[in-house]
Design an enzyme around this catalytic site. Structure first.
Site, PDB file in Angstrom:
ATOM      1  CG  LEU A  34      -2.193  -1.139   0.988  1.00 33.13           C
ATOM      2  CD1 LEU A  34      -2.781  -1.071   2.633  1.00 33.13           C
ATOM      3  CD2 LEU A  34      -2.923  -0.808   0.210  1.00 33.13           C
ATOM      4  N   GLY A  35       2.231   1.171   0.633  1.00 29.67           N
ATOM      5  CA  GLY A  35       2.732   2.465   0.669  1.00 29.67           C
ATOM      6  C   GLY A  35       4.342   1.949   1.497  1.00 29.67           C
ATOM      7  N   GLY A  37       7.512   4.286   3.659  1.00 28.14           N
ATOM      8  CA  GLY A  37       8.106   5.320   3.861  1.00 28.14           C
ATOM      9  C   GLY A  37       9.163   5.289   4.674  1.00 28.14           C
ATOM     10  CB  ALA A  38      11.341   7.480   6.960  1.00 31.39           C
ATOM     11  CE  LYS A  55       4.565   2.475   9.274  1.00 31.36           C
ATOM     12  NZ  LYS A  55       4.299   3.907   9.662  1.00 31.36           N
ATOM     13  CG  ASP A 147       3.922  12.981   7.825  1.00 28.06           C
ATOM     14  OD1 ASP A 147       3.856  14.148   6.976  1.00 28.06           O
ATOM     15  OD2 ASP A 147       4.319  11.805   7.140  1.00 28.06           O
TER      16      ASP A 147
END
Length: 315
Positions: A34-35, A37-38, A55, A147
């Site tokens: 899905l995505g 990031g850091a 996650k 964020d």
């Protein structure tokens, strides 16, 4: 959870793979990524025929921090702040490295810009009212979202509601923002500090609104404050929304409840004006032709009328 700190290779989870928890032994079938990031990568998975979001990260302390945030949200009675937490565990890869992960509710829906483009600007006000209400609850709990950006928001279905789907940047008030995106960052625009306070989120929310008008974003230029002022003036037609966004950017509003009340008053005023115009039109039509009740109902159920009914029922 495992607290291993040795450097690990990047996570390589493939579509169709099954992730089995080290401790709870639950099995999650990976549908797609899905995505990323850091902090880590989020996958759409299936567990017991239900879609969930998983996650995973090399940084166990970051996963622990996000889990604690989700647990804190769960304690807030009567509110659904962020996705609900389902499971927390570790995963042992084929090469023996241990990665931490948590599983949360998968919130399906549309991203905010696409939803507004398809359904009309009137929905922006309605969605922001509900979101500002949730944001105030988050601030009351002592957190700042941090964020806040369009990528971390989704419009859920039935009923339509603006929700956040990633709590990675959530920070305790008073601390330094731990995760941010430049376009939405108050400090990047030289409009304030990067300290976690409610105003930081409200600035970012104003930038979320601007991102709807400027899908590709824009640069800050030599005078960031002037750039923002010009972009607001050029893009936003509604004087009320233009004024609100300006106040949020300048820090003149420091509570999400103020945003909610402002928008609610605006929508109610617009609805009253619409009903008044429709009433006058109906009276004019009655003078020219016989009264037909179906036409009256259709005229009332305008977009603004539907938004007002929606808010009355669900917010």
């Amino acid at each position: 959870m495992n607290t291993q700190t040795l450097k690990k290779p990047d996570i390589n989870i493939l579509k169709g793979q099954t992730i089995t928890g080290k401790w709870h032994k639950k099995k999650y079938y990976v549908v797609k990524e899905l995505g990323s990031g850091a902090i880590g990568t989020v996958y759409l998975c299936v567990y017991q025929n239900v879609q969930v979001a998983l996650k995973m990260s090399k940084q166990s302390h970051s996963i622990t921090s996000e889990v604690n945030v989700l647990k804190a949200f769960k304690k807030v009675q009567g509110h659904s702040l962020g996705p609900s937490l389902i499971d927390v565990d570790d995963y042992i890869s084929a090469n023996g490295h241990v990665y931490s992960f948590y599983v949360m509710e998968y919130i399906s829906g549309d991203d905010l810009p696409n939803f507004i483009n398809r359904n009309g600007q009137e929905w922006l006000f309605t969605l922001l009212i509900g979101f500002a209400k949730d944001l105030q609850t988050l601030h009351d709990e002592g957190y700042v979202f941090g964020d806040l950006k369009t990528d971390n928001l989704i419009v859920s279905r039935k009923p339509a509601r603006l929700r956040w789907v990633d709590v990675g940047g959530t920070t305790l008030q008073g601390r330094a923002i731990k995760e941010y995106t430049e376009f939405y960052d108050r400090a990047y625009w030289q409009m304030g500090s990067r300290k976690a306070d409610p105003g930081y989120d409200l600035f970012a929310l104003a930038m979320v609104i601007l991102r709807i008008y400027y899908p590709n974003g824009f640069s800050r230029g030599d005078n960031p404050r002037k750039t923002l002022q010009q972009k607001v003036q050029l893009a936003i037609r509604s004087q009320s929304l233009k004024q609100l966004v300006g106040k949020m950017l300048n820090g003149d509003i420091d509570k999400a409840d103020q945003v909610k009340d402002y928008l609610l008053q605006y929508v109610m005023k617009q609805n009253q004006q619409t009903q008044l115009r429709q009433k006058r039109l109906s009276q004019k039509n009655q003078q020219e032709t016989s009264f037909h009740p179906t036409l009256e109902v259709v005229s009332i159920l305008s977009i603004s009328g539907l938004c007002y009914i929606y808010m009355t029922l669900f917010l």
